[in-house]
Motif scaffolding. Structure first.
Motif, PDB file in Angstrom:
ATOM      1  N   PHE A 176       3.782   0.583   0.288  1.00 22.12           N
ATOM      2  CA  PHE A 176       3.477  -0.715   0.879  1.00 22.12           C
ATOM      3  C   PHE A 176       2.171  -1.172   0.260  1.00 22.12           C
ATOM      4  O   PHE A 176       1.112  -0.644   0.557  1.00 22.12           O
ATOM      5  CB  PHE A 176       3.339  -0.618   2.406  1.00 22.12           C
ATOM      6  CG  PHE A 176       3.243  -1.975   3.041  1.00 22.12           C
ATOM      7  CD1 PHE A 176       4.388  -2.642   3.437  1.00 22.12           C
ATOM      8  CD2 PHE A 176       2.026  -2.609   3.199  1.00 22.12           C
ATOM      9  CE1 PHE A 176       4.317  -3.911   3.995  1.00 22.12           C
ATOM     10  CE2 PHE A 176       1.957  -3.878   3.745  1.00 22.12           C
ATOM     11  CZ  PHE A 176       3.093  -4.528   4.139  1.00 22.12           C
ATOM     12  N   ASP A 241      -9.217  -1.802   8.019  1.00 22.51           N
ATOM     13  CA  ASP A 241      -9.917  -2.895   7.348  1.00 22.51           C
ATOM     14  C   ASP A 241      -9.198  -4.192   7.677  1.00 22.51           C
ATOM     15  O   ASP A 241      -8.280  -4.193   8.505  1.00 22.51           O
ATOM     16  CB  ASP A 241     -10.006  -2.638   5.834  1.00 22.51           C
ATOM     17  CG  ASP A 241      -8.649  -2.488   5.169  1.00 22.51           C
ATOM     18  OD1 ASP A 241      -7.650  -2.981   5.718  1.00 22.51           O
ATOM     19  OD2 ASP A 241      -8.593  -1.873   4.088  1.00 22.51           O
ATOM     20  N   HIS A 243      -7.049  -5.779   6.208  1.00 22.28           N
ATOM     21  CA  HIS A 243      -5.632  -5.829   5.846  1.00 22.28           C
ATOM     22  C   HIS A 243      -4.762  -5.014   6.792  1.00 22.28           C
ATOM     23  O   HIS A 243      -3.577  -5.288   6.935  1.00 22.28           O
ATOM     24  CB  HIS A 243      -5.432  -5.334   4.411  1.00 22.28           C
ATOM     25  CG  HIS A 243      -6.310  -6.051   3.438  1.00 22.28           C
ATOM     26  ND1 HIS A 243      -6.102  -7.357   3.081  1.00 22.28           N
ATOM     27  CD2 HIS A 243      -7.435  -5.670   2.780  1.00 22.28           C
ATOM     28  CE1 HIS A 243      -7.054  -7.751   2.241  1.00 22.28           C
ATOM     29  NE2 HIS A 243      -7.871  -6.745   2.050  1.00 22.28           N
ATOM     30  N   GLY A 244      -5.350  -4.002   7.373  1.00 26.94           N
ATOM     31  CA  GLY A 244      -4.555  -3.174   8.265  1.00 26.94           C
ATOM     32  C   GLY A 244      -5.430  -2.222   9.042  1.00 26.94           C
ATOM     33  O   GLY A 244      -6.231  -1.497   8.445  1.00 26.94           O
ATOM     34  N   SER A 245      -5.277  -2.241  10.345  1.00 22.99           N
ATOM     35  CA  SER A 245      -6.032  -1.285  11.141  1.00 22.99           C
ATOM     36  C   SER A 245      -5.273   0.042  11.128  1.00 22.99           C
ATOM     37  O   SER A 245      -4.150   0.138  10.631  1.00 22.99           O
ATOM     38  CB  SER A 245      -6.212  -1.806  12.556  1.00 22.99           C
ATOM     39  OG  SER A 245      -4.943  -2.044  13.088  1.00 22.99           O
ATOM     40  N   ASP A 247      -3.737   1.814  13.327  1.00 23.81           N
ATOM     41  CA  ASP A 247      -2.425   1.941  13.962  1.00 23.81           C
ATOM     42  C   ASP A 247      -1.333   1.280  13.123  1.00 23.81           C
ATOM     43  O   ASP A 247      -0.200   1.763  13.062  1.00 23.81           O
ATOM     44  CB  ASP A 247      -2.432   1.387  15.399  1.00 23.81           C
ATOM     45  CG  ASP A 247      -2.681  -0.099  15.451  1.00 23.81           C
ATOM     46  OD1 ASP A 247      -3.436  -0.616  14.594  1.00 23.81           O
ATOM     47  OD2 ASP A 247      -2.126  -0.760  16.354  1.00 23.81           O
ATOM     48  N   TYR A 248      -1.696   0.166  12.476  1.00 21.04           N
ATOM     49  CA  TYR A 248      -0.716  -0.494  11.605  1.00 21.04           C
ATOM     50  C   TYR A 248      -0.378   0.418  10.429  1.00 21.04           C
ATOM     51  O   TYR A 248       0.794   0.595  10.071  1.00 21.04           O
ATOM     52  CB  TYR A 248      -1.274  -1.830  11.122  1.00 21.04           C
ATOM     53  CG  TYR A 248      -0.364  -2.562  10.149  1.00 21.04           C
ATOM     54  CD1 TYR A 248       0.934  -2.915  10.502  1.00 21.04           C
ATOM     55  CD2 TYR A 248      -0.824  -2.912   8.877  1.00 21.04           C
ATOM     56  CE1 TYR A 248       1.761  -3.594   9.618  1.00 21.04           C
ATOM     57  CE2 TYR A 248      -0.009  -3.595   7.985  1.00 21.04           C
ATOM     58  CZ  TYR A 248       1.294  -3.929   8.361  1.00 21.04           C
ATOM     59  OH  TYR A 248       2.094  -4.594   7.473  1.00 21.04           O
ATOM     60  N   ASN A 251       1.934   3.081  11.605  1.00 18.44           N
ATOM     61  CA  ASN A 251       3.323   2.601  11.664  1.00 18.44           C
ATOM     62  C   ASN A 251       3.944   2.583  10.273  1.00 18.44           C
ATOM     63  O   ASN A 251       5.092   3.001  10.089  1.00 18.44           O
ATOM     64  CB  ASN A 251       3.339   1.192  12.274  1.00 18.44           C
ATOM     65  CG  ASN A 251       4.660   0.481  12.033  1.00 18.44           C
ATOM     66  OD1 ASN A 251       5.675   0.855  12.594  1.00 18.44           O
ATOM     67  ND2 ASN A 251       4.642  -0.525  11.180  1.00 18.44           N
ATOM     68  N   LEU A 252       3.161   2.103   9.314  1.00 21.34           N
ATOM     69  CA  LEU A 252       3.702   1.995   7.956  1.00 21.34           C
ATOM     70  C   LEU A 252       4.053   3.356   7.369  1.00 21.34           C
ATOM     71  O   LEU A 252       4.987   3.465   6.571  1.00 21.34           O
ATOM     72  CB  LEU A 252       2.707   1.279   7.035  1.00 21.34           C
ATOM     73  CG  LEU A 252       2.551  -0.238   7.227  1.00 21.34           C
ATOM     74  CD1 LEU A 252       1.481  -0.773   6.281  1.00 21.34           C
ATOM     75  CD2 LEU A 252       3.876  -0.970   7.002  1.00 21.34           C
ATOM     76  N   VAL A 255       7.485   4.100   8.573  1.00 23.03           N
ATOM     77  CA  VAL A 255       8.453   3.162   7.978  1.00 23.03           C
ATOM     78  C   VAL A 255       8.649   3.473   6.495  1.00 23.03           C
ATOM     79  O   VAL A 255       9.789   3.528   6.003  1.00 23.03           O
ATOM     80  CB  VAL A 255       7.980   1.700   8.172  1.00 23.03           C
ATOM     81  CG1 VAL A 255       8.889   0.733   7.415  1.00 23.03           C
ATOM     82  CG2 VAL A 255       7.946   1.334   9.657  1.00 23.03           C
ATOM     83  N   MET A 256       7.563   3.705   5.785  1.00 22.38           N
ATOM     84  CA  MET A 256       7.686   3.982   4.349  1.00 22.38           C
ATOM     85  C   MET A 256       8.337   5.340   4.113  1.00 22.38           C
ATOM     86  O   MET A 256       9.083   5.515   3.151  1.00 22.38           O
ATOM     87  CB  MET A 256       6.310   3.922   3.667  1.00 22.38           C
ATOM     88  CG  MET A 256       5.714   2.530   3.574  1.00 22.38           C
ATOM     89  SD  MET A 256       6.737   1.369   2.609  1.00 22.38           S
ATOM     90  CE  MET A 256       7.171   0.213   3.884  1.00 22.38           C
ATOM     91  N   ARG A 259      11.958   4.822   4.363  1.00 21.91           N
ATOM     92  CA  ARG A 259      12.490   4.136   3.172  1.00 21.91           C
ATOM     93  C   ARG A 259      12.524   5.080   1.967  1.00 21.91           C
ATOM     94  O   ARG A 259      13.436   5.010   1.132  1.00 21.91           O
ATOM     95  CB  ARG A 259      11.679   2.866   2.895  1.00 21.91           C
ATOM     96  CG  ARG A 259      11.945   1.852   3.994  1.00 21.91           C
ATOM     97  CD  ARG A 259      11.257   0.528   3.869  1.00 21.91           C
ATOM     98  NE  ARG A 259      11.571  -0.234   5.089  1.00 21.91           N
ATOM     99  CZ  ARG A 259      11.151  -1.441   5.362  1.00 21.91           C
ATOM    100  NH1 ARG A 259      10.361  -2.080   4.504  1.00 21.91           N
ATOM    101  NH2 ARG A 259      11.488  -2.046   6.488  1.00 21.91           N
TER     102      ARG A 259
END
Lengths: 267, 788, 158
Positions: A176, A241, A243-245, A247-248, A251-252, A255-256, A259
């Protein structure tokens, strides 16, 4: 850029002695991270030791059940290598998505691993595949090599010459990208070899690349994206930062990983 | 239509030099003996300068001069100005703090200019900058807009004790309140219009050159309006009188507003050139562009719309706080006022509107016009609130809009503007058809099967372009008139040079302007040269911004061409020995009516210069005419954009699947170039909605100071666009042109956000709708997806 | 100072330079080849792309001295004998440029792309491959069209 002296050794031995001779000198491989850093005056090496003309540092070969890649091999060459595409397609795919085409023409695998940027792609592959980092002095297992953001087991004067990747039965990398920089915000490399499953995550953690034990355990039970449903990694030490904390990013990672598993299964 | 005349998609004349690497941008120019400038910039958002120690820097290798605000003061160099006076509700003038080109006693944002080093090489100049020691007293910064005017907030400029520049309003409050009193439904929204950083790909640059023999200066600079730069540098900053200062804006690599303004760096370069006695060159790097180019947008708004039981709009109330940054940039004050509030009626018949705008200082980079300038902010407010109103009333958003469209023209809005012409329904119909709106629900179901949220969003925008009638802008506080000039010089062999006050920095004027000439004079565009961007060649001009070069700049050329043709007819009459009234001009030939006697344009030009046939007559030799054109109204381009997108709820990634744009730009000179302008505008608007946002931390440090953190739209972020036009010619200028340069950037943001909120099923998303933001918002709607 | 020799647009050039000279500085300042531009500091915008030994590289992120012995082609070296390269022609024909500042880098990247991926390029591939080139004017729409057309035209070239 601050001023520096420039040296162009022809052999690894010469490079090593130049490193010894010049205090605060740095090796120049592809320069795709080092030069921007120096341009912004964030690094000020007294000398650059250019590995670009050192014989025998670039090249790709299959040695038994391993793919061995020379440290000065450019990302584009890994991506387009018939050997890598056949035996380790996940690595070719990873290399094909590092930076952009121009960056891939200069950047090298050795430079990437030596720098160990927390958002770099190659560290995830090396760690998940259980690669061996070969230097002018020794062989280092990937599990011992990565020691946190921008930190590795490399010692003073140690120069990566090759990286040896054992061939997995299944592997894939899912990235990502950071929307702005396009570096990995989260990159997950999944590798299965026999019953062993290794999952390495780059981009997410303040500690640099790491193996995601909960994901490995879940996939060990069954190598299937569904196995990762509801499984997460502890994101307390993750990067936060604009662009993404944390927790985000957490999650990624899941998800990644899903995938990557689907990709490894050819889905 | 001829192959190169009006309406033809002529390939651009200027392209050859750009595709072969022969463009001449400011940094490509090198002057003999040139030196290099580097600026010391403030690392603090707010601090007083106690002491500057230059000793180590002065001793640094290659240093020729180091100059500070004290030197500016000693030379009586004036400060940078804001050229548009805004008065507050109470009639008091706006509070403009001093803006020296190099700080005098205080720095007010990270990147503020403290000193310049001039050295033999750029590396030496930068080395020396690091050796300047400044003793700061760091002050608490004002960063957040909602904190800036609170009592006890740090004071940025003494003239504005509460950091308020103005408290302005427009419209009829009583009428608006009356509309709300009788409303059946009231829709309310709170919006943030995110701060953007323009990012023309060519960073700003300047070369100051001083000719001591003639006591004259030349400034090469990245400017959208070199004459305005010269005017300000002469009349206000006091560098040199106008006849001793030449400003050249050569090829300029994009502007988008950011190169309108007169900045510290070019001021310092031209001033320093005389002090150093050699040319001084400065080329900004990208980080400097992020820190110190004027930023755009940055509004916080509360808006309310009053509606009757059928969904007809009764009234609108808007309250906006506009961040103007640390200093008032050249045109900053008018952007959130007169370029904003008068557009809040949108395409709609709104009987009563009342708008209040507070302009506010913060310790951030100055904010000024960026593509669209005020109009995107207005369109975002009106198109978001209209969309939400339709949703709240359970009405189709397209039909809700149609019901409220202005349908008869001219239409006087309650907020200054008199819309001259338009057919908003026609654009909507065409857009709905092109977007295949009727099958949207089918596509949405397909997406849901794949676990994706699909949404569709509309934006029916209007803008006021062709800026602008001088008397009108003068009455609203502008310090200048906004006409344009042109001069048409016909050479003896019939080739033509057009000198224009417009400035091309990507718009293709060398082609479109030549098309007009070709069309009028019946000559090939290859026989036409467009000259711009040099104050020694072009007498005066107001430059290019506000989608004005077609409507205003070309109208001036058109007027001058009329005069050329009129005079050429007189010359032809002598040459053809006929009476002037019998001369007809068509397809490049002057002929005597009813005869076979004729002369080509070039032959008449030659006759004009040899003057054999009318020597001693009242008619003067030569063929050269000039014109100034002052528009009688703004122009009102409008259109409908429809965005259809998919959201991946697992990652928050938004993918634009379809973009449909139907615009009414009035008459079009070159459709290829117009389409290009629309494409670029949409990309910038999508950038604002999905990717871009300037972010300052609590200390006033700019976090997004490079492409590592400021997200620029890239090729793989965007789809190809489906675009089309409708046509109602503009009645207020001779060419019927409305302008197209800003449309996409104005239309796009609400279309994207309306589509995202449609997909999510709730309104809680801010710009930029980054993957993280959308992921968070999607958490609230994934269950909805699962339940469907 | 160090010596550097390379072939630029078919001509042999040598110079003594400060080691910190970037390739783009060498091209622009020493050789006055100002068609190669600098649009950022972080190796992302691609305005500086040139070919080194036949491959697209970012000349702002490459030391000139590291190109010693190399063959470099810049935008100025693309047209031959007065005839535009098909990719240059395609950018003009399809209005793939506005302000022109990113254009040299775009064209050099596009030519490299065709060299690597062939003459039939779909939109998705082109957009992905342009990741390292930022344009602020065109919204990429016409750049994508130009690259696709230029790729086709290059099939009949050489």
């Amino acid at each position: 850029m601050y001023a520096f002296a420039y040296h162009r050794p022809g052999t690894v031995r010469q490079a090593q002695s130049a490193l010894h001779k010049h205090e605060d000198s740095k090796l120049l491989a592809g320069g795709q991270t080092l030069i921007p850093t120096m341009k912004q005056r964030l690094a000020s090496p007294s000398a650059l030791i250019d590995l670009g003309h050192v014989a025998g540092l670039a090249g790709i070969e299959k040695k038994g059940r391993n793919i061995v890649i020379g440290a000065m091999t450019r990302h584009a060459d890994v991506a387009s290598s018939a050997v890598v595409q056949e035996h380790l397609p996940a690595l070719a795919d990873l290399a094909a998505h590092i930076g952009d085409p121009a960056v891939r023409h200069r950047g090298t695998i050795g430079g990437s691993l030596a720098n160990n940027d927390p958002s770099a792609d190659y560290p995830a592959a090396a760690l998940a595949l259980g690669a061996t980092i070969i230097t002018n002095k020794r062989k280092i297992a990937a599990d011992d090599y990565f020691q946190g953001m921008f930190t590795t087991a490399l010692e003073e004067g140690e120069i990566i010459t090759k990286v040896s990747f054992p061939m997995p039965s299944k592997a894939a990398y899912a990235k990502f990208p950071n929307p702005a920089s396009r570096y990995a915000m989260v990159g997950v490399f999944v590798a299965k070899k026999g019953s062993d499953v290794r999952v390495a995550v780059t981009g997410a953690s303040n500690d640099g690349v790491f193996r995601a034990a909960p994901l490995e355990a879940a996939l060990h039970t069954k190598f299937n994206a569904k196995s990762l449903e509801g499984v997460s990694v502890d994101h307390t030490s993750f990067i936060s930062d604009i662009h993404g904390s944390a927790d985000y990013r957490g999650n990624l990672v899941t998800v990644m990983a899903k995938r990557a598993v689907l990709k490894a299964q050819g889905k | 239509m001829s192959a190169t005349g009006i309406g033809a998609p002529v390939r651009r004349k200027e392209d050859f030099r750009f595709i072969t690497g022969k463009g001449q941008y400011t940094d490509d120019i090198n002057r003999p003996g040139q030196t290099y400038a580097a600026f010391l910039r403030s690392p603090h958002a707010h601090a007083t300068i106690k002491k500057i120690d230059l000793s180590a820097a002065r001793a640094s290798e290659g240093v020729l001069a180091i100059l500070t605000g004290d030197d500016l003061a000693a030379d009586k160099v004036g400060g940078l100005i804001c050229g548009w006076m805004i008065h507050s509700k109470d009639g008091s003038p706006m509070k403009a703090g001093a803006h020296p080109a190099l700080a005098q006693g205080k720095v007010r944002y990270v990147g503020d200019h403290i000193a310049v080093v001039v050295a033999e090489t750029l590396a030496q100049a930068r080395d020396a900058v690091e050796k300047i020691h400044v003793d700061y007293e760091v002050l608490a910064p004002v960063v957040a807009l909602d904190q800036a005017t609170k009592s006890g907030a740090p004071v940025i400029h003494d003239v504005a004790p509460n950091n308020q520049v103005y408290d302005w309003h427009l419209g009829d409050k009583a009428a608006a309140d009356g509309a709300f009193a009788k409303a059946h439904h009231v829709t309310k929204i709170d919006l943030v219009n995110n701060r953007l950083i323009p990012n023309a790909m060519e960073p700003r640059a300047a070369i100051g050159d001083y000719d001591s023999g003639n006591d004259a200066f030349t400034l090469y600079t990245t400017s959208q309006n070199p004459h305005v730069a010269r005017l300000v540098l002469s009349a206000f900053i006091g560098i040199a009188p106008e006849h001793k200062l030449r400003v050249i804006a050569p090829d300029v690599g994009g502007g988008f507003g950011s190169k309108i303004f007169i900045y510290a760096e070019e001021t310092v370069c031209v001033w320093a050139a005389k002090k150093v006695g050699r040319p001084v060159k400065w080329t900004g790097d990208r980080t400097e562009a992020f820190l110190a180019d004027a930023h755009g947008r940055d509004h916080v708004t509360h808006a309310e719309m009053a509606l009757d039981e059928k969904g007809k709009i009764l009234g609108l109330r808007v309250k906006t706080k506009a961040n103007l940054g640390a200093y008032l940039s050249t045109f900053s004050s008018c952007v959130p006022t007169y370029l904003y509030a008068p557009l809040l009626s949108g395409q709609y018949n709104i009987p009563a509107i009342y708008v209040e705008v507070e302009g506010i200082y913060t310790n951030t980079a100055p904010v000024d016009a960026y593509r669209g300038a005020g109009r995107p902010e207005a369109t975002f407010v009106i198109e978001r609130i209209v969309e939400i109103a339709a949703r709240e009333l359970g009405q189709d958003p397209a039909e809700f809009r149609r019901k409220n469209f202005v349908t008869s023209f001219p239409h006087q809005t309650p907020v200054i503007m008199a819309y001259d012409t338009g057919d908003y329904g026609a654009s909507l119909d065409k857009a709905l058809e092109l977007a295949d709106y009727k099958n949207f629900q089918k596509r949405k179901k397909e997406s849901a099967k794949n676990g994706l949220l699909r949404g569709i969003g509309f934006s029916a925008y209007i803008e006021a372009c062709g800026i602008a009638p001088s008397a009108a802008v003068g009455s609203l506080g502008a310090g200048v008139g906004l006409w344009e000039s042109a001069e048409v010089r016909v050479n003896p062999v019939g080739t033509v040079e057009v000198l224009t006050g417009s400035h091309s920095h990507g718009q293709g004027h060398e082609t479109t302007f030549a098309q007009l000439v070709s069309d009028r004079l019946g000559i090939s565009i290859d026989q036409v040269a467009i000259v711009h961007g040099d104050t020694d060649k072009v007498q005066f001009g107001m430059g290019t911004y506000g989608s004005r070069s077609g409507a205003v700049g070309m109208s001036a050329i058109s007027k001058a061409l009329d005069k050329v043709v009129a005079k050429a007819k007189k010359v032809a009459a002598y040459a053809l020995e006929a009476s002037e009234g019998d001369i007809e001009f068509k397809d490049g030939r002057f002929s005597v009516a009813g005869t076979d006697k004729s002369l080509a344009f070039g032959e008449v030009a030659l006759q004009a210069y040899i003057a054999h046939k009318f020597s001693g007559q009242e008619l003067e030799p030569g063929l050269k005419e000039g014109a100034f054109y002052d528009p009688t109204n703004f122009t009102f381009p409008s259109g409908v954009h429809i965005c259809e997108l998919e959201i991946d709820p697992d990652t928050g990634v938004t993918t634009i699947e379809r973009w449909t744009a139907v615009d009414d730009f009035g008459n079009i000179i070159n459709p290829m170039i117009v389409e290009g302008q629309v494409h670029g505008g949409i990309a910038q608007g999508v950038g604002q909605a999905l990717y871009e946002g300037a972010h300052y931390d609590a200390n006033g440090q700019l976090v997004t100071a490079s492409y590592m953190d400021y997200c620029m739209p890239r090729a793989d972020d965007l789809p190809s666009f489906v675009i089309d036009t409708t046509l109602t010619p503009c009645p207020s200028n001779p060419l019927g042109i409305k302008g197209c340069g800003e449309a996409g950037a104005i239309a796009a943001p609400p279309a994207v956000i309306n589509a995202i909120t449609d997909a999510l099923g709730h309104e809680d998303i801010a710009m930029p709708a980054s993957p993280q933001a959308v992921w968070r918002a999607a958490q609230k709607s994934v269950h909805k997806l699962a339940a469907e | 100072m160090v010596s550097v020799s390379m072939t630029v647009n078919g001509k042999a050039v040598s110079a003594k330079i400060d080691p910190r000279t970037l390739l783009v500085q060498f091209l622009r300042e020493n050789l006055l080849l100002t068609g190669t531009h600098v649009g950022c500091d972080t190796s992302q915008c691609g305005a500086c792309v040139v070919h080194v030994d036949g491959l697209a590289v970012k000349s702002c992120t490459t030391l000139a001295v590291a190109c010693d012995g190399s063959t470099v082609t810049t935008i100025e070296g693309l047209a031959h004998d007065g005839a535009l390269h098909p990719m240059q022609e395609a950018f003009r024909e399809h209005h793939g440029l506005q302000c022109g500042f990113c254009t040299p880098g775009m064209i050099m990247t596009a030519v490299d792309l065709v060299n690597r991926k062939g003459h039939t390029l779909d939109e998705h591939t082109i957009r992905e491959e342009l990741e390292g080139n930022i344009c602020r004017c065109t919204g990429y729409h016409n750049i994508v069209k130009s690259v696709a057309a230029g790729a086709q035209a290059m099939a009949g070239h050489k």
